[in-house]
Write an enzyme that holds these catalytic residues in place. Structure first.
Site, PDB file in Angstrom:
ATOM      1  N   SER A  83      33.776 -10.360 -10.310  1.00  0.00           N
ATOM      2  CA  SER A  83      35.015  -9.963  -9.634  1.00  0.00           C
ATOM      3  C   SER A  83      35.467 -11.011  -8.619  1.00  0.00           C
ATOM      4  O   SER A  83      34.668 -11.798  -8.105  1.00  0.00           O
ATOM      5  CB  SER A  83      34.823  -8.623  -8.910  1.00  0.00           C
ATOM      6  OG  SER A  83      34.360  -7.644  -9.801  1.00  0.00           O
TER       7      SER A  83
HETATM    8  N1  SAH Z   1      29.721  -6.381 -10.504  1.00  0.00           N
HETATM    9  C1  SAH Z   1      29.776  -7.533 -11.390  1.00  0.00           C
HETATM   10  C2  SAH Z   1      31.102  -7.662 -12.126  1.00  0.00           C
HETATM   11  C3  SAH Z   1      31.202  -6.683 -13.143  1.00  0.00           C
HETATM   12  S1  SAH Z   1      32.325  -6.842 -14.475  1.00  0.00           S
HETATM   13  C4  SAH Z   1      29.464  -8.804 -10.663  1.00  0.00           C
HETATM   14  O1  SAH Z   1      29.287  -8.785  -9.444  1.00  0.00           O
HETATM   15  O2  SAH Z   1      29.371  -9.843 -11.346  1.00  0.00           O
HETATM   16  C5  SAH Z   1      31.938  -5.249 -15.164  1.00  0.00           C
HETATM   17  C6  SAH Z   1      30.587  -5.136 -15.808  1.00  0.00           C
HETATM   18  O3  SAH Z   1      30.446  -3.785 -16.238  1.00  0.00           O
HETATM   19  C7  SAH Z   1      30.404  -5.997 -17.051  1.00  0.00           C
HETATM   20  O4  SAH Z   1      29.273  -6.799 -16.918  1.00  0.00           O
HETATM   21  C8  SAH Z   1      30.248  -4.963 -18.163  1.00  0.00           C
HETATM   22  O5  SAH Z   1      29.387  -5.390 -19.206  1.00  0.00           O
HETATM   23  C9  SAH Z   1      29.697  -3.774 -17.420  1.00  0.00           C
HETATM   24  N2  SAH Z   1      29.877  -2.465 -18.077  1.00  0.00           N
HETATM   25  C10 SAH Z   1      30.925  -2.039 -18.837  1.00  0.00           C
HETATM   26  N3  SAH Z   1      30.734  -0.776 -19.241  1.00  0.00           N
HETATM   27  C11 SAH Z   1      29.537  -0.377 -18.726  1.00  0.00           C
HETATM   28  C12 SAH Z   1      28.795   0.842 -18.789  1.00  0.00           C
HETATM   29  N4  SAH Z   1      29.237   1.904 -19.478  1.00  0.00           N
HETATM   30  N5  SAH Z   1      27.610   0.894 -18.141  1.00  0.00           N
HETATM   31  C13 SAH Z   1      27.150  -0.172 -17.444  1.00  0.00           C
HETATM   32  N6  SAH Z   1      27.810  -1.342 -17.353  1.00  0.00           N
HETATM   33  C14 SAH Z   1      28.989  -1.445 -17.973  1.00  0.00           C
END
Ligand code: SAH
Length: 246
Positions: A83
């Protein structure tokens, strides 16, 4: 001008690099520009200190290292992103993390947000649905000596029942509603911050508190754009109208 100079001096005296200092300035500027929506004029000092301390370059792919401190999301592989620093700052500020808090994060991604939370909270539990991302984040967080972060591969829609209840929950991917299991796993008066809306369209960053009766009191904070929450739980709500609950 004088205030800016003083601020720069304070940051330099904290030993921050120019890139980090610029990132913090960009976060402060965007915080002011969005104040009309968020009612937040400044991000908490504690949050800013943590953002100044963690080397974001370690959390992005090598070829993007030069861009690591720019105030924008960056690709981390598997179609996912780390993000934007401002969003990390805002979501962390909104959660009002206390030293005694147990925090659940859904969407570990690079592990950057988990590291930020771990600097402020007692324990952080983070779930990632893409096994490769979970593994590399876990390894990186271990190398950086974070001992209060547990990483799990799984569908965050269902939360982490064995580790519940949590004082705070942060979801870093968008869904059409706040997952009911996460609400169940949140303490009364606990806070949840999450983007809610259409993965391809309008999304709002929501902040919600859990009331005594178990329902949520939610408010919209800011229009945002996030990658979608994927997984079986989400498919269940998408097909609810035609197939009924699973
Ligand atoms: N917090 C992260 C950015 C996240 S982007 C950071 O600091 O880098 C969102 C993330 O959510 C992605 O890696 C994606 O694979 C994950 N994601 C999507 N659906 C999900 C689910 N149902 N359960 C867990 N993770 C999920």
């Amino acid at each position: 001008m004088q205030r800016l100079l003083v601020a720069s001096f304070v940051l330099l005296s904290l030993g921050l690099g120019a890139d980090t200092q610029k990132m913090l300035e960009d976060i402060s500027e965007l915080t002011r520009l969005t104040e009309q929506y968020t009612n937040i004029a400044e991000i908490d000092d504690d949050v800013m200190k943590v953002l100044g301390k963690i080397d974001r370059a370690k959390f992005v792919p090598d070829f993007l290292e030069a861009d690591a401190f720019r105030n924008q999301p960056l690709p981390i592989g598997h179609g996912q992103t780390i993000s934007q620093p401002f969003i990390v700052a805002l979501m962390t500020h909104l959660l009002d993390v206390q030293e005694s808090d147990r925090v659940l994060e859904i969407g570990t991604g690079s592990g950057y947000q988990a590291a930020v939370l771990a600097e402020l909270a007692k324990d952080v539990f983070t779930i990632e649905i893409v096994p490769e991302l979970a593994k590399s984040a876990e390894k990186l967080l271990e190398n950086l000596r974070y001992e209060n972060i547990a990483v799990k591969v799984g569908d965050g829609w269902y939360g982490w029942p064995d580790a519940a209840p949590f004082d705070k929950i942060m979801v870093t991917a968008v869904a059409k509603e706040i997952p009911p299991k996460l609400v169940e796993q949140l303490n009364i008066e606990g806070l949840i911050v999450m983007p809610v809306g259409n993965p391809e369209g309008n999304q709002d960053l929501m902040l919600a508190t859990k009331r005594e009766d178990g329902t949520l009191n939610s408010q919209s904070v800011l229009p945002v754009q996030f990658v979608p929450l994927t997984g079986k739980g989400v498919l269940t709500i998408r097909s609810k109208d035609t197939k009924g609950d699973e």
